[in-house]
Design an enzyme around this catalytic site. Sequence first.
Site, PDB file in Angstrom:
ATOM      1  N   PRO A 128      60.878   3.018 -13.614  1.00 34.94           N
ATOM      2  CA  PRO A 128      59.865   1.962 -13.761  1.00 34.94           C
ATOM      3  C   PRO A 128      59.650   1.177 -12.464  1.00 34.94           C
ATOM      4  O   PRO A 128      58.530   0.783 -12.162  1.00 34.94           O
ATOM      5  CB  PRO A 128      60.439   1.080 -14.872  1.00 34.94           C
ATOM      6  CG  PRO A 128      61.284   2.009 -15.679  1.00 34.94           C
ATOM      7  CD  PRO A 128      61.858   2.998 -14.708  1.00 34.94           C
ATOM      8  N   ARG A 271      20.914  25.824 -19.541  1.00 31.36           N
ATOM      9  CA  ARG A 271      20.303  24.563 -19.987  1.00 31.36           C
ATOM     10  C   ARG A 271      18.913  24.409 -19.366  1.00 31.36           C
ATOM     11  O   ARG A 271      18.779  24.443 -18.140  1.00 31.36           O
ATOM     12  CB  ARG A 271      21.188  23.385 -19.563  1.00 31.36           C
ATOM     13  CG  ARG A 271      20.593  22.027 -19.796  1.00 31.36           C
ATOM     14  CD  ARG A 271      20.508  21.702 -21.262  1.00 31.36           C
ATOM     15  NE  ARG A 271      20.049  20.327 -21.486  1.00 31.36           N
ATOM     16  CZ  ARG A 271      19.743  19.842 -22.668  1.00 31.36           C
ATOM     17  NH1 ARG A 271      19.847  20.604 -23.751  1.00 31.36           N
ATOM     18  NH2 ARG A 271      19.342  18.597 -22.792  1.00 31.36           N
ATOM     19  N   HIS A 341      26.648  18.722 -16.844  1.00 27.84           N
ATOM     20  CA  HIS A 341      26.574  18.917 -18.301  1.00 27.84           C
ATOM     21  C   HIS A 341      25.852  17.762 -19.004  1.00 27.84           C
ATOM     22  O   HIS A 341      25.627  17.839 -20.220  1.00 27.84           O
ATOM     23  CB  HIS A 341      27.977  19.048 -18.905  1.00 27.84           C
ATOM     24  CG  HIS A 341      28.588  20.406 -18.748  1.00 27.84           C
ATOM     25  ND1 HIS A 341      29.074  20.880 -17.553  1.00 27.84           N
ATOM     26  CD2 HIS A 341      28.799  21.405 -19.647  1.00 27.84           C
ATOM     27  CE1 HIS A 341      29.560  22.097 -17.717  1.00 27.84           C
ATOM     28  NE2 HIS A 341      29.408  22.433 -18.986  1.00 27.84           N
ATOM     29  N   GLU A 366      53.690  14.183  -8.255  1.00 29.04           N
ATOM     30  CA  GLU A 366      54.460  14.807  -7.163  1.00 29.04           C
ATOM     31  C   GLU A 366      54.102  14.190  -5.806  1.00 29.04           C
ATOM     32  O   GLU A 366      53.976  14.887  -4.803  1.00 29.04           O
ATOM     33  CB  GLU A 366      54.268  16.327  -7.168  1.00 29.04           C
ATOM     34  CG  GLU A 366      54.436  16.860  -8.568  1.00 29.04           C
ATOM     35  CD  GLU A 366      55.211  18.141  -8.686  1.00 29.04           C
ATOM     36  OE1 GLU A 366      55.692  18.662  -7.675  1.00 29.04           O
ATOM     37  OE2 GLU A 366      55.359  18.609  -9.824  1.00 29.04           O
ATOM     38  N   THR A 368      51.744  10.584  -4.687  1.00 28.00           N
ATOM     39  CA  THR A 368      50.313  10.242  -4.730  1.00 28.00           C
ATOM     40  C   THR A 368      49.638  10.720  -3.443  1.00 28.00           C
ATOM     41  O   THR A 368      50.319  11.027  -2.449  1.00 28.00           O
ATOM     42  CB  THR A 368      50.114   8.719  -4.842  1.00 28.00           C
ATOM     43  OG1 THR A 368      50.641   8.114  -3.647  1.00 28.00           O
ATOM     44  CG2 THR A 368      50.807   8.141  -6.058  1.00 28.00           C
TER      45      THR A 368
END
Length: 382
Positions: A128, A271, A341, A366, A368
């Site tokens: 933490p 589309r 989309h 792993e 930042t």
Amino acid sequence: MDFSLGERERDLVGLCRDFAQAEIAARAPRAWDEGRCPTDLLREMGGLGLLGVLIPEEWGGIGMSTVGFVAAMEQIGLADQSVAAAWQAHVTIGSLPLYLFGTDAQRERWLRPLAEGRALGAFGLTEPDAGSDARGIRTRAERRDGGWLINGRKTFISNAGTDMSFGVTLLARTDQADGSTPGYGSFVVEKDTEGFTMGPKMRGIGWRGLDTRELYFDDVWVPDDQLVGDAGMGLSQFLRTLEVGRISIAALSLSLTQAVLDLATDYAKQREQFGQPISKFQAVQFKLADIATELEAARWLTYRAAYLRDSGQAFQKEAAMAKLKASRVAAWAASEAVQIHGGLGYMLDTPVARFYCDSKVLEIGEGTNEIQHLVIARALGC
Ligand SMILES: Cc1cc2nc3c(=O)[nH]c(=O)nc-3n(C[C@H](O)[C@H](O)[C@H](O)COP(=O)(O)OP(=O)(O)OC[C@H]3O[C@@H](n4cnc5c(N)ncnc54)[C@H](O)[C@@H]3O)c2cc1C
């Protein structure tokens, strides 16, 4: 540089493509919706040898090259990112500390079941109050009764709480009050050890099939033979392991980018708006062309880092560059693919929306991307 795949690697890619298309793509989305880790799929991957992909045959694995692993990941991650995330965490950070730094007895006891696909491996670094700042961990291991007494707490730990998990390899401070032992040590804690408990599965924006939890260690006693490597060397062991993990996250990012590129291209072709497919609009074409180009750039960085590792050369800077570039491309490409989309891409029932949710963590896990910048800047002498 020759990144062309050998016969074994091509076979592995074919195996992964078939399994990913037939099984993972069909079954994993449901687990994602239910927020459940699909260990049935991971067990089957174990049966195919995939859980020991980077571990030599001597220890139960299939001894694949890092380049081969990246190519295999491109297939697995195309089908589902949570399964791919659990797989890569097991293969790299979950297994490599034992392979790289364990004794033969430790490899026999814990690595072999991981490599043979009978158990899932976990890596306990983050706490933490200590994420990017790994040196700031508070979990402590004190010398006691010929072994070690561990107290502390870990957070965001993947693969520790499934029905396949064996426990965790964790990092703890080992500096003793009398100054007798310096630094940090890495310890194996098996899941049924007294005093070792965990919280419920955490709920993320994406990777919903990945089992990630808080782990608690209250007076957990382990004997000396559960210390992996020297008592002072744990931190450097963990940091070395993460270097391979970065190649793996870069590969996962490539697979996500390829997936959203394929989905967006297909959608754009079918589309229709204003009387024609939206793929005929240059604004849409340019997005797709940019994604394809950035993907190719990220791909070569990633394969180069893997190639350097396979050929025994330094790869730390290149792994950080690959992870930085590939994860950025993935997060940006996922957003562009959702845009293509339209409203449909916002709906969680569509694969592109799931990939979008899965993309953000690639810039965090792993190390930042800010930490990747630091690694690269340090390599430049800054
Ligand atoms: C889904 C998931 C799975 C994970 N699995 C594991 C696991 O299996 N095992 C494990 O040990 N950990 C795991 N992690 C933890 C992960 O590695 C950490 O979240 C990550 O390293 C960042 O640490 P943090 O979350 O404490 O963020 P912090 O370190 O608090 O960082 C917060 C912000 O500050 C920035 N920052 C921090 N320091 C600097 C600096 N010096 N310069 C510039 N910016 C800085 C960071 O880049 C970030 O933007 C997982 C995380 C997630 C989300």
